[in-house]
Scaffold this active site. Structure first.
Site, PDB file in Angstrom:
ATOM      1  N   HIS A   5      -4.068  -4.961   0.425  1.00  0.00           N
ATOM      2  CA  HIS A   5      -3.493  -5.463   1.434  1.00  0.00           C
ATOM      3  C   HIS A   5      -3.296  -6.916   1.678  1.00  0.00           C
ATOM      4  O   HIS A   5      -4.307  -7.650   1.993  1.00  0.00           O
ATOM      5  CB  HIS A   5      -4.299  -4.985   2.560  1.00  0.00           C
ATOM      6  CG  HIS A   5      -4.086  -3.344   2.884  1.00  0.00           C
ATOM      7  ND1 HIS A   5      -2.989  -2.861   3.649  1.00  0.00           N
ATOM      8  CD2 HIS A   5      -4.683  -2.357   2.406  1.00  0.00           C
ATOM      9  CE1 HIS A   5      -3.011  -1.558   3.837  1.00  0.00           C
ATOM     10  NE2 HIS A   5      -3.905  -1.297   2.756  1.00  0.00           N
TER      11      HIS A   5
ATOM     12  N   GLU B 290      -2.131  -8.762   3.678  1.00  0.00           N
ATOM     13  CA  GLU B 290      -2.422  -9.040   5.015  1.00  0.00           C
ATOM     14  C   GLU B 290      -3.778  -9.211   5.547  1.00  0.00           C
ATOM     15  O   GLU B 290      -4.190  -9.727   6.523  1.00  0.00           O
ATOM     16  CB  GLU B 290      -1.467  -8.401   6.117  1.00  0.00           C
ATOM     17  CG  GLU B 290      -1.969  -6.858   6.254  1.00  0.00           C
ATOM     18  CD  GLU B 290      -1.808  -5.977   5.209  1.00  0.00           C
ATOM     19  OE1 GLU B 290      -1.405  -6.262   4.038  1.00  0.00           O
ATOM     20  OE2 GLU B 290      -1.964  -4.783   5.521  1.00  0.00           O
TER      21      GLU B 290
ATOM     22  N   CYS C 147       0.979  -1.273   0.066  1.00  0.00           N
ATOM     23  CA  CYS C 147      -0.020   0.004  -0.128  1.00  0.00           C
ATOM     24  C   CYS C 147       0.839   1.021  -0.217  1.00  0.00           C
ATOM     25  O   CYS C 147       1.576   1.570  -0.998  1.00  0.00           O
ATOM     26  CB  CYS C 147      -0.968  -0.024   1.214  1.00  0.00           C
ATOM     27  SG  CYS C 147      -2.457   1.133   0.980  1.00  0.00           S
TER      28      CYS C 147
END
Lengths: 204, 279
Positions: free
Chosen positions: A186, A188, A82
């Protein structure tokens, strides 16, 4: 066990990134120590927040040279997530005009989305450009990732674009230049697809 | 193409997950961590956690469920964040930038604020400057008055402000909010469907994403909001706790009818044991 070092520069969700890498199966270290960062096996620059502030934090903590040593001199795997990807650019125009790391020529500007809503927040799929990229191995164009951003990376040289995403037009979603990778979304926060991408990074 | 998000909302009161009706009656549903684990396995698009604790301490009463008892919201957020690889929004009891720092530092991706912006509208701007607009969700609790105007309430729906909801939505947008969570107090726990005219008006008034909340009792209520309004995300609380695999089933309902949602998925493994997922 493979290991990854996350750069701790007070810009957002480092805990979530650490959790996700643990799930992907590796040893995770969180650090702001320049010597450790320069010698890391794999380095990740996460980040949520504004461009100028991100650069300011990296500068203040004296981490930029260490990151250069890792990624440009030692050429070890580096990933920006990001804001961490956006900082690789020459310049960013969020709240003013700021110099970036200048590792990958290009600029970071607000998305132009016509009548769509900003921020671009939610799950969106990629169009994989570099089909043979080891970073994107196993991902089809139907797979969704979680995005939340208003700015995007416009690289000078389109050869570094590994995947795009469509939101009022195609924008650069994944960058790949030799050992340097970046994701605008993202991983994650992207469940199975995100785990797979992080594992691909660990296998580089 | 970007998908519409389906978002389970969890209400937390003194460390317990509760069900709410009309913002005034609460029924205990149990341990929040167990629920988060389920909602994560059912591949929710995102989770919104709202701490509606008004006074007293956090106490899950038990520590024999495989995870320790917790006594602060930060501890609870840390536990929640470990359970799920999905975005988490944390709301409730946020009065200062420090409160935001604490939540973001513990694993929240976004925070949801409601009362503080009404008292100090500049707070939205300050928070957006510090954390980015994408991090700041403003929730707006609304009732329809006798003249047919939507008015906003603060303090967990308890205090009327008399302010016009459409004007307020516009204002928080201009002050830097990244998203609006619009909740109808009239519909809370009623199971009669969303307040469609409200969602329609709000989503036409602002250009930031709007999350719909309040009143879902059937899967078709989700579809109705997507059909008739421009909301970006559809949220609900109670309904997701009534059925096994609720999120999966809700997504399946929408996906089969060609709504723009992610395909239903199950993540039937302990996230800590993932080694070789293939997509």
């Amino acid at each position: 066990m493979k290991s990854v070092m996350l750069i701790d520069y007070d810009m957002g969700n480092i805990t979530s990134v650490a959790n996700a890498f643990e799930v992907a199966g590796c040893d995770v270290k969180i650090s702001r120590d320049p010597a450790g960062i320069a010698n890391a096996e794999r380095l990740v620059l996460p980040g949520v927040g504004a461009f100028g502030e991100g650069m300011e934090h990296l500068t203040k903590l004296n981490l930029i040279d260490a990151m250069r040593t890792h990624a440009l001199k030692n050429q070890r795997p580096f990933m920006g997530i990001c804001l961490g990807m956006q900082l690789l650019a020459d310049r960013g125009y969020e709240f003013g005009d700021h110099a970036g790391l200048t590792w990958i020529p290009g600029e970071v500007k607000r998305l132009e989305v016509k009548d769509l809503r900003l921020p671009h927040v939610g799950w969106n799929n990629l169009k994989v450009v570099k089909k043979k990229s080891p970073f994107l191995q196993g991902l089809s164009d139907e797979v969704d990732f979680y995005f939340v951003h208003s700015f995007h990376f416009i690289p000078k040289n389109v050869d570094v674009i590994a995947a795009t995403c469509d939101y009022g037009g195609d924008f650069c979603a994944v960058i790949e230049k030799e050992n340097i990778f970046g994701a605008q979304f993202h991983p994650e926060k992207s469940q199975k697809a995100g785990s797979l991408l992080l594992k691909n990074f660990l296998n580089l | 193409m970007k998908k519409n998000r389906l978002i389970p909302v969890l209400l937390l009161k003194n460390g317990w997950l509760v069900q709410s009706k009309s913002f005034s009656r609460y029924q205990n549903l149990g341990d929040p961590i167990t629920s988060v684990r389920r909602l994560s396995n059912w591949a929710s698009d995102e989770l919104i956690f709202i701490d509606i604790t008004r006074e007293g301490e956090y106490d899950m009463k038990r520590d024999d469920k495989g995870h320790p008892n917790r006594h602060t919201i930060e501890e609870i957020i840390r536990d929640v964040a470990k359970e799920c690889l999905m975005p988490i929004t944390i709301g409730g009891r946020i009065r200062t930038l420090q409160d935001i720092a604490l939540r973001v530092g513990s694993g929240a991706d976004k925070v949801c604020i409601n009362t503080k912006p009404i008292e100090t509208p500049e707070f939205v701007t300050q928070a957006a400057k510090e954390y980015g607009s994408q991090c700041i969700v403003v929730s707006i609790d609304v009732r329809l008055d006798s003249e047919g105007t939507w008015r906003i309430f603060k303090d967990g729906g308890k205090v009327s402000t008399g302010w016009n909801a459409l004007h307020w939505a516009k204002e928080v947008e201009s002050r830097g909010a990244g998203e609006i969570l619009i909740n109808s107090i009239d519909r809370d726990g009623a199971r009669t469907g969303y307040d469609i005219p409200l969602l329609d008006q709000i989503s036409k008034t602002v250009k930031i994403p709007v999350i719909a909340m309040g009143g879902v009792g059937e899967w078709e209520h989700f579809a109705e909001a997507l059909d008739k309004t421009q909301v970006d995300a559809i949220a609900a609380a109670n309904i997701f706790h009534y059925y096994d695999q609720s999120v999966y089933v809700a997504k399946q309902y929408l996906y089969e009818r060609h709504y723009n949602v992610r395909p239903p998925d199950l993540i039937l493994f302990d996230p800590r044991e993932v080694k070789n997922a293939v997509l």
